[in-house]
Design a protein around this motif. Structure first.
Motif, PDB file in Angstrom:
ATOM      1  N   SER A  39      10.798   2.537 -29.385  1.00  0.00           N
ATOM      2  CA  SER A  39      10.634   2.885 -27.973  1.00  0.00           C
ATOM      3  C   SER A  39      11.103   1.719 -27.130  1.00  0.00           C
ATOM      4  CB  SER A  39       9.183   3.233 -27.662  1.00  0.00           C
ATOM      5  OG  SER A  39       8.379   2.078 -27.731  1.00  0.00           O
ATOM      6  N   ALA A  40      11.451   2.007 -25.903  1.00  0.00           N
ATOM      7  CA  ALA A  40      11.913   0.968 -24.977  1.00  0.00           C
ATOM      8  C   ALA A  40      11.705   1.469 -23.565  1.00  0.00           C
ATOM      9  CB  ALA A  40      13.388   0.652 -25.224  1.00  0.00           C
ATOM     10  N   ASN A  41      11.631   0.563 -22.605  1.00  0.00           N
ATOM     11  CA  ASN A  41      11.507   1.005 -21.223  1.00  0.00           C
ATOM     12  C   ASN A  41      12.417   0.192 -20.319  1.00  0.00           C
ATOM     13  OD1 ASN A  41       9.900  -1.298 -19.966  1.00  0.00           O
ATOM     14  ND2 ASN A  41       8.531  -0.713 -21.633  1.00  0.00           N
ATOM     15  N   GLN A  42      12.755   0.799 -19.166  1.00  0.00           N
ATOM     16  CA  GLN A  42      13.577   0.131 -18.161  1.00  0.00           C
ATOM     17  C   GLN A  42      13.060   0.495 -16.795  1.00  0.00           C
ATOM     18  OE1 GLN A  42      17.807  -0.162 -17.833  1.00  0.00           O
ATOM     19  NE2 GLN A  42      18.153   0.344 -19.985  1.00  0.00           N
ATOM     20  N   THR A  43      13.249  -0.421 -15.846  1.00  0.00           N
ATOM     21  CA  THR A  43      12.898  -0.137 -14.473  1.00  0.00           C
ATOM     22  C   THR A  43      14.144  -0.240 -13.610  1.00  0.00           C
ATOM     23  OG1 THR A  43      11.207  -0.599 -12.810  1.00  0.00           O
ATOM     24  CG2 THR A  43      12.388  -2.485 -13.698  1.00  0.00           C
ATOM     25  N   PHE A  52      20.325   2.940 -22.686  1.00  0.00           N
ATOM     26  CA  PHE A  52      19.752   2.345 -23.888  1.00  0.00           C
ATOM     27  C   PHE A  52      20.753   2.586 -25.021  1.00  0.00           C
ATOM     28  CE2 PHE A  52      15.384   1.972 -22.268  1.00  0.00           C
ATOM     29  CZ  PHE A  52      15.387   2.901 -21.244  1.00  0.00           C
ATOM     30  N   THR A 122      10.013   3.368 -13.471  1.00  0.00           N
ATOM     31  CA  THR A 122      10.161   2.838 -14.825  1.00  0.00           C
ATOM     32  C   THR A 122      10.184   4.005 -15.780  1.00  0.00           C
ATOM     33  OG1 THR A 122       8.961   0.815 -14.251  1.00  0.00           O
ATOM     34  CG2 THR A 122       9.133   1.357 -16.581  1.00  0.00           C
TER      35      THR A 122
ATOM     36  N   ILE B  12      14.775  -8.637 -14.447  1.00  0.00           N
ATOM     37  CA  ILE B  12      14.400  -8.025 -15.725  1.00  0.00           C
ATOM     38  C   ILE B  12      14.701  -6.535 -15.633  1.00  0.00           C
ATOM     39  CG2 ILE B  12      12.465  -7.423 -17.247  1.00  0.00           C
ATOM     40  CD1 ILE B  12      11.256 -10.120 -16.594  1.00  0.00           C
ATOM     41  N   ILE B  13      15.460  -6.028 -16.590  1.00  0.00           N
ATOM     42  CA  ILE B  13      15.843  -4.621 -16.523  1.00  0.00           C
ATOM     43  C   ILE B  13      15.116  -3.755 -17.544  1.00  0.00           C
ATOM     44  CG2 ILE B  13      18.094  -5.103 -15.511  1.00  0.00           C
ATOM     45  CD1 ILE B  13      19.360  -4.703 -18.207  1.00  0.00           C
ATOM     46  N   GLY B  14      14.618  -4.353 -18.612  1.00  0.00           N
ATOM     47  CA  GLY B  14      13.927  -3.516 -19.594  1.00  0.00           C
ATOM     48  C   GLY B  14      13.197  -4.341 -20.644  1.00  0.00           C
ATOM     49  N   THR B  15      12.342  -3.646 -21.415  1.00  0.00           N
ATOM     50  CA  THR B  15      11.606  -4.333 -22.470  1.00  0.00           C
ATOM     51  C   THR B  15      11.469  -3.437 -23.692  1.00  0.00           C
ATOM     52  OG1 THR B  15       9.377  -3.542 -21.888  1.00  0.00           O
ATOM     53  CG2 THR B  15      10.168  -5.485 -20.732  1.00  0.00           C
ATOM     54  N   ILE B  16      11.210  -4.065 -24.813  1.00  0.00           N
ATOM     55  CA  ILE B  16      10.783  -3.361 -26.020  1.00  0.00           C
ATOM     56  C   ILE B  16       9.464  -3.993 -26.437  1.00  0.00           C
ATOM     57  CG2 ILE B  16      11.260  -2.881 -28.448  1.00  0.00           C
ATOM     58  CD1 ILE B  16      14.204  -2.923 -27.825  1.00  0.00           C
ATOM     59  N   GLU B  17       8.448  -3.141 -26.580  1.00  0.00           N
ATOM     60  CA  GLU B  17       7.125  -3.667 -26.927  1.00  0.00           C
ATOM     61  C   GLU B  17       7.063  -4.018 -28.402  1.00  0.00           C
ATOM     62  OE1 GLU B  17       4.802  -0.705 -23.817  1.00  0.00           O
ATOM     63  OE2 GLU B  17       4.331  -0.667 -25.939  1.00  0.00           O
ATOM     64  N   SER B 106       2.985  -4.062 -21.163  1.00  0.00           N
ATOM     65  CA  SER B 106       4.372  -4.514 -21.089  1.00  0.00           C
ATOM     66  C   SER B 106       4.986  -4.239 -19.723  1.00  0.00           C
ATOM     67  CB  SER B 106       5.210  -3.849 -22.182  1.00  0.00           C
ATOM     68  OG  SER B 106       5.305  -2.463 -21.946  1.00  0.00           O
ATOM     69  N   LEU B 107       4.441  -3.276 -18.977  1.00  0.00           N
ATOM     70  CA  LEU B 107       5.029  -2.948 -17.680  1.00  0.00           C
ATOM     71  C   LEU B 107       4.816  -4.067 -16.667  1.00  0.00           C
ATOM     72  CD1 LEU B 107       4.226   0.859 -17.393  1.00  0.00           C
ATOM     73  CD2 LEU B 107       6.247  -0.261 -18.299  1.00  0.00           C
ATOM     74  N   TYR B 110       7.747  -6.498 -15.238  1.00  0.00           N
ATOM     75  CA  TYR B 110       8.574  -6.296 -14.045  1.00  0.00           C
ATOM     76  C   TYR B 110       8.045  -7.044 -12.829  1.00  0.00           C
ATOM     77  CZ  TYR B 110      10.555  -2.842 -17.130  1.00  0.00           C
ATOM     78  OH  TYR B 110      11.124  -2.232 -18.225  1.00  0.00           O
TER      79      TYR B 110
END
Lengths: 134, 124
Positions: A39-43, A52, A122, B12-17, B106-107, B110
Protein backbone atom coordinates in the motif's frame (compact mmCIF):
# COMPACT_ATOMS: atom_id res chain seq x y z
CA UNK A 1 6.08 -41.77 -9.35
CA UNK A 2 3.70 -39.51 -11.23
CA UNK A 3 0.96 -39.04 -8.64
CA UNK A 4 2.42 -36.79 -5.96
CA UNK A 5 1.68 -33.45 -4.38
CA UNK A 6 -0.80 -32.10 -1.86
CA UNK A 7 -4.54 -32.69 -1.84
CA UNK A 8 -7.10 -31.55 0.71
CA UNK A 9 -10.69 -32.71 0.36
CA UNK A 10 -13.86 -31.22 1.77
CA UNK A 11 -15.26 -32.45 5.04
CA UNK A 12 -16.92 -35.82 4.48
CA UNK A 13 -15.02 -36.66 1.26
CA UNK A 14 -12.32 -39.33 1.01
CA UNK A 15 -8.91 -37.81 0.29
CA UNK A 16 -8.20 -40.61 -2.16
CA UNK A 17 -11.04 -39.32 -4.35
CA UNK A 18 -10.09 -38.21 -7.85
CA UNK A 19 -13.13 -35.95 -8.27
CA UNK A 20 -11.89 -32.33 -8.33
CA UNK A 21 -15.23 -31.15 -6.98
CA UNK A 22 -14.36 -32.87 -3.69
CA UNK A 23 -11.14 -30.86 -3.31
CA UNK A 24 -10.55 -27.79 -1.19
CA UNK A 25 -7.05 -27.58 -2.54
CA UNK A 26 -4.86 -29.54 -4.96
CA UNK A 27 -1.31 -28.85 -5.99
CA UNK A 28 -2.24 -30.36 -9.33
CA UNK A 29 -4.21 -27.26 -10.28
CA UNK A 30 -2.75 -23.84 -10.90
CA UNK A 31 -3.71 -21.82 -7.82
CA UNK A 32 -3.59 -18.08 -7.90
CA UNK A 33 -1.33 -16.82 -5.15
CA UNK A 34 -0.34 -13.31 -4.23
CA UNK A 35 3.16 -12.64 -5.55
CA UNK A 36 3.37 -9.12 -4.26
CA UNK A 37 1.19 -6.77 -2.25
CA UNK A 38 1.50 -3.39 -0.65
CA UNK A 39 0.00 0.00 0.00
CA UNK A 40 1.07 3.59 -0.49
CA UNK A 41 -0.42 7.05 -0.18
CA UNK A 42 0.01 10.45 -1.80
CA UNK A 43 -1.29 13.91 -1.12
CA UNK A 44 -1.78 16.76 -3.55
CA UNK A 45 -3.90 19.56 -4.94
CA UNK A 46 -7.11 19.26 -6.90
CA UNK A 47 -6.32 18.32 -10.47
CA UNK A 48 -2.97 16.71 -9.67
CA UNK A 49 -2.36 13.32 -11.25
CA UNK A 50 -0.79 11.14 -8.59
CA UNK A 51 1.21 8.26 -10.06
CA UNK A 52 2.34 5.11 -8.28
CA UNK A 53 4.78 2.84 -10.13
CA UNK A 54 5.27 -0.66 -8.74
CA UNK A 55 8.06 -2.70 -10.32
CA UNK A 56 6.66 -6.22 -9.92
CA UNK A 57 9.58 -7.99 -11.64
CA UNK A 58 7.50 -11.01 -12.70
CA UNK A 59 8.50 -10.98 -16.40
CA UNK A 60 4.89 -11.56 -17.41
CA UNK A 61 1.77 -9.40 -17.30
CA UNK A 62 0.07 -10.38 -14.04
CA UNK A 63 -3.49 -10.29 -12.84
CA UNK A 64 -3.81 -7.44 -10.35
CA UNK A 65 -6.32 -6.08 -7.89
CA UNK A 66 -6.08 -2.43 -6.93
CA UNK A 67 -8.22 -0.52 -4.45
CA UNK A 68 -8.23 3.19 -3.71
CA UNK A 69 -9.35 5.16 -0.68
CA UNK A 70 -9.94 8.87 -0.38
CA UNK A 71 -11.90 11.15 1.91
CA UNK A 72 -13.96 11.82 -1.24
CA UNK A 73 -15.50 8.36 -0.70
CA UNK A 74 -15.84 8.57 3.06
CA UNK A 75 -14.82 5.29 4.71
CA UNK A 76 -15.14 3.11 1.60
CA UNK A 77 -12.41 1.48 -0.43
CA UNK A 78 -13.20 1.55 -4.15
CA UNK A 79 -12.09 -0.88 -6.80
CA UNK A 80 -9.79 0.42 -9.57
CA UNK A 81 -10.04 1.45 -12.34
CA UNK A 82 -12.72 3.91 -11.39
CA UNK A 83 -14.43 6.86 -12.97
CA UNK A 84 -16.70 9.12 -10.96
CA UNK A 85 -18.39 12.11 -12.48
CA UNK A 86 -20.58 14.88 -11.16
CA UNK A 87 -24.31 15.02 -11.62
CA UNK A 88 -26.65 12.10 -12.06
CA UNK A 89 -25.49 11.13 -15.53
CA UNK A 90 -21.87 10.29 -14.84
CA UNK A 91 -21.16 7.24 -17.01
CA UNK A 92 -18.72 7.91 -19.82
CA UNK A 93 -17.04 11.28 -20.22
CA UNK A 94 -19.32 13.47 -18.18
CA UNK A 95 -17.52 15.87 -15.78
CA UNK A 96 -14.92 13.52 -14.35
CA UNK A 97 -14.35 14.28 -10.70
CA UNK A 98 -12.34 11.25 -9.56
CA UNK A 99 -10.47 8.99 -11.97
CA UNK A 100 -8.15 6.08 -11.47
CA UNK A 101 -6.32 4.33 -14.22
CA UNK A 102 -4.27 1.12 -14.23
CA UNK A 103 -1.53 0.33 -16.74
CA UNK A 104 0.24 -3.01 -16.80
CA UNK A 105 3.15 -4.56 -18.58
CA UNK A 106 5.67 -7.31 -17.83
CA UNK A 107 7.71 -4.96 -15.64
CA UNK A 108 5.49 -2.45 -13.91
CA UNK A 109 2.06 -1.81 -12.50
CA UNK A 110 1.29 1.91 -12.83
CA UNK A 111 -1.67 3.36 -10.95
CA UNK A 112 -2.72 6.94 -11.65
CA UNK A 113 -5.21 8.81 -9.50
CA UNK A 114 -6.75 12.17 -10.28
CA UNK A 115 -9.11 14.05 -7.98
CA UNK A 116 -10.56 17.14 -9.60
CA UNK A 117 -13.22 18.51 -7.27
CA UNK A 118 -11.50 21.70 -6.13
CA UNK A 119 -10.12 20.22 -2.89
CA UNK A 120 -6.73 18.83 -1.98
CA UNK A 121 -6.82 15.23 -0.82
CA UNK A 122 -4.73 12.27 0.28
CA UNK A 123 -5.33 9.05 -1.59
CA UNK A 124 -4.25 5.60 -0.46
CA UNK A 125 -3.93 2.60 -2.75
CA UNK A 126 -3.67 -1.08 -1.90
CA UNK A 127 -2.45 -3.44 -4.57
CA UNK A 128 -2.34 -7.21 -4.90
CA UNK A 129 -0.31 -8.70 -7.75
CA UNK A 130 -1.02 -12.37 -8.44
CA UNK A 131 1.17 -15.01 -10.03
CA UNK A 132 -1.35 -15.44 -12.83
CA UNK A 133 -0.37 -14.44 -16.35
CA UNK A 134 -3.21 -12.63 -18.09
CA UNK B 1 8.56 4.06 6.35
CA UNK B 2 9.53 5.43 2.96
CA UNK B 3 8.93 9.12 2.32
CA UNK B 4 8.92 10.42 -1.26
CA UNK B 5 9.65 14.10 -1.79
CA UNK B 6 10.51 16.63 -4.49
CA UNK B 7 14.26 17.21 -4.52
CA UNK B 8 13.64 20.74 -5.83
CA UNK B 9 11.11 22.01 -3.30
CA UNK B 10 11.25 19.50 -0.43
CA UNK B 11 7.50 18.95 -0.74
CA UNK B 12 6.51 15.51 0.52
CA UNK B 13 4.37 13.82 -2.10
CA UNK B 14 3.79 10.35 -0.71
CA UNK B 15 4.67 7.64 1.78
CA UNK B 16 4.77 3.90 2.22
CA UNK B 17 4.03 2.70 5.73
CA UNK B 18 5.94 -0.01 7.52
CA UNK B 19 8.97 -0.75 9.64
CA UNK B 20 10.82 -3.10 7.31
CA UNK B 21 10.80 -2.70 3.56
CA UNK B 22 11.59 -5.45 1.11
CA UNK B 23 13.22 -5.04 -2.26
CA UNK B 24 9.87 -4.69 -4.04
CA UNK B 25 8.76 -1.80 -1.84
CA UNK B 26 12.10 -0.07 -2.27
CA UNK B 27 11.49 -0.13 -6.02
CA UNK B 28 8.09 1.61 -5.83
CA UNK B 29 8.13 4.99 -7.55
CA UNK B 30 5.87 7.97 -7.05
CA UNK B 31 5.33 11.23 -8.82
CA UNK B 32 2.67 13.88 -9.04
CA UNK B 33 1.76 16.81 -11.26
CA UNK B 34 4.43 19.51 -11.21
CA UNK B 35 7.20 17.23 -9.93
CA UNK B 36 9.88 15.98 -12.30
CA UNK B 37 9.82 12.16 -11.96
CA UNK B 38 13.63 12.16 -12.16
CA UNK B 39 13.84 14.51 -9.18
CA UNK B 40 11.87 12.55 -6.61
CA UNK B 41 13.95 11.71 -3.58
CA UNK B 42 13.33 9.07 -0.95
CA UNK B 43 13.93 8.89 2.77
CA UNK B 44 13.97 5.25 3.85
CA UNK B 45 13.63 4.45 7.52
CA UNK B 46 13.97 0.84 8.63
CA UNK B 47 13.52 -0.18 12.24
CA UNK B 48 16.30 -2.01 14.03
CA UNK B 49 16.45 -4.29 17.03
CA UNK B 50 18.11 -2.55 19.99
CA UNK B 51 17.50 -5.05 22.72
CA UNK B 52 15.02 -7.53 24.07
CA UNK B 53 12.60 -7.81 26.92
CA UNK B 54 11.07 -10.82 28.62
CA UNK B 55 7.42 -11.30 29.30
CA UNK B 56 5.10 -14.07 30.42
CA UNK B 57 2.45 -14.99 27.86
CA UNK B 58 -0.35 -17.53 27.86
CA UNK B 59 -0.50 -19.90 24.91
CA UNK B 60 -2.23 -23.12 23.89
CA UNK B 61 -0.25 -26.26 23.11
CA UNK B 62 -1.29 -29.72 22.00
CA UNK B 63 -1.04 -31.94 25.06
CA UNK B 64 -2.01 -35.17 23.31
CA UNK B 65 -4.12 -36.64 20.50
CA UNK B 66 -7.24 -38.69 21.13
CA UNK B 67 -8.91 -40.84 18.48
CA UNK B 68 -12.55 -39.90 17.97
CA UNK B 69 -15.49 -42.07 16.93
CA UNK B 70 -14.84 -41.38 13.23
CA UNK B 71 -11.28 -42.68 13.54
CA UNK B 72 -9.55 -39.28 13.32
CA UNK B 73 -6.99 -38.12 15.89
CA UNK B 74 -8.18 -34.93 17.53
CA UNK B 75 -5.81 -32.64 19.44
CA UNK B 76 -6.39 -32.01 23.13
CA UNK B 77 -5.26 -28.48 23.92
CA UNK B 78 -3.78 -27.21 27.14
CA UNK B 79 -3.08 -23.65 28.21
CA UNK B 80 0.38 -22.89 29.54
CA UNK B 81 2.21 -19.78 30.67
CA UNK B 82 5.54 -19.31 29.01
CA UNK B 83 8.33 -16.79 29.27
CA UNK B 84 9.20 -15.34 25.88
CA UNK B 85 11.71 -12.83 24.65
CA UNK B 86 10.33 -9.91 22.67
CA UNK B 87 12.67 -7.74 20.62
CA UNK B 88 12.75 -4.03 21.32
CA UNK B 89 12.84 -1.97 18.16
CA UNK B 90 13.36 1.64 17.21
CA UNK B 91 13.81 3.59 13.96
CA UNK B 92 17.29 3.48 12.49
CA UNK B 93 17.23 7.18 11.60
CA UNK B 94 18.71 10.40 13.01
CA UNK B 95 15.20 11.81 13.49
CA UNK B 96 13.85 8.76 15.26
CA UNK B 97 11.35 10.68 17.41
CA UNK B 98 9.59 11.95 14.30
CA UNK B 99 9.68 8.48 12.76
CA UNK B 100 8.14 6.96 15.89
CA UNK B 101 5.29 9.49 15.64
CA UNK B 102 4.82 8.83 11.92
CA UNK B 103 4.76 5.08 12.58
CA UNK B 104 1.55 5.68 14.53
CA UNK B 105 -0.01 7.95 11.89
CA UNK B 106 1.72 8.11 8.52
CA UNK B 107 -0.59 10.87 7.27
CA UNK B 108 1.12 13.28 9.68
CA UNK B 109 4.09 13.16 7.29
CA UNK B 110 2.32 15.81 5.22
CA UNK B 111 2.75 18.31 8.05
CA UNK B 112 6.46 18.21 7.25
CA UNK B 113 8.66 19.00 4.32
CA UNK B 114 12.22 17.93 3.58
CA UNK B 115 15.10 20.39 3.89
CA UNK B 116 16.70 19.88 0.47
CA UNK B 117 20.18 20.55 1.82
CA UNK B 118 20.22 18.46 4.99
CA UNK B 119 17.58 15.90 3.84
CA UNK B 120 15.95 16.25 7.25
CA UNK B 121 12.25 16.57 7.98
CA UNK B 122 11.15 20.03 9.14
CA UNK B 123 7.70 21.28 10.04
CA UNK B 124 6.08 23.33 7.31
Amino acid sequence: MSDYGIKITRDGFDVSSSDPLSYVFSSGFNTAAIALQGSANQTGNSGDVKTFTIAHGLSFIPFVLVFVKSSFFGSYWRWCPLLVGSGTDNIGNADQVFNTDIRLDATNLVVRVNLNNGSSDTVTIKYYILNVDI
Amino acid sequence: MIIFYSEETGQIIGTIEGRVHDEAQLKVGMTTTGVDPKKVGKIVCHWKIVGESEEIVEKEIVEKYVRNAEGFDEPVLKKIRQKIKRPQVEPDHPQKDIMIALDKNSLDAYKYKVDTKTKKLILK
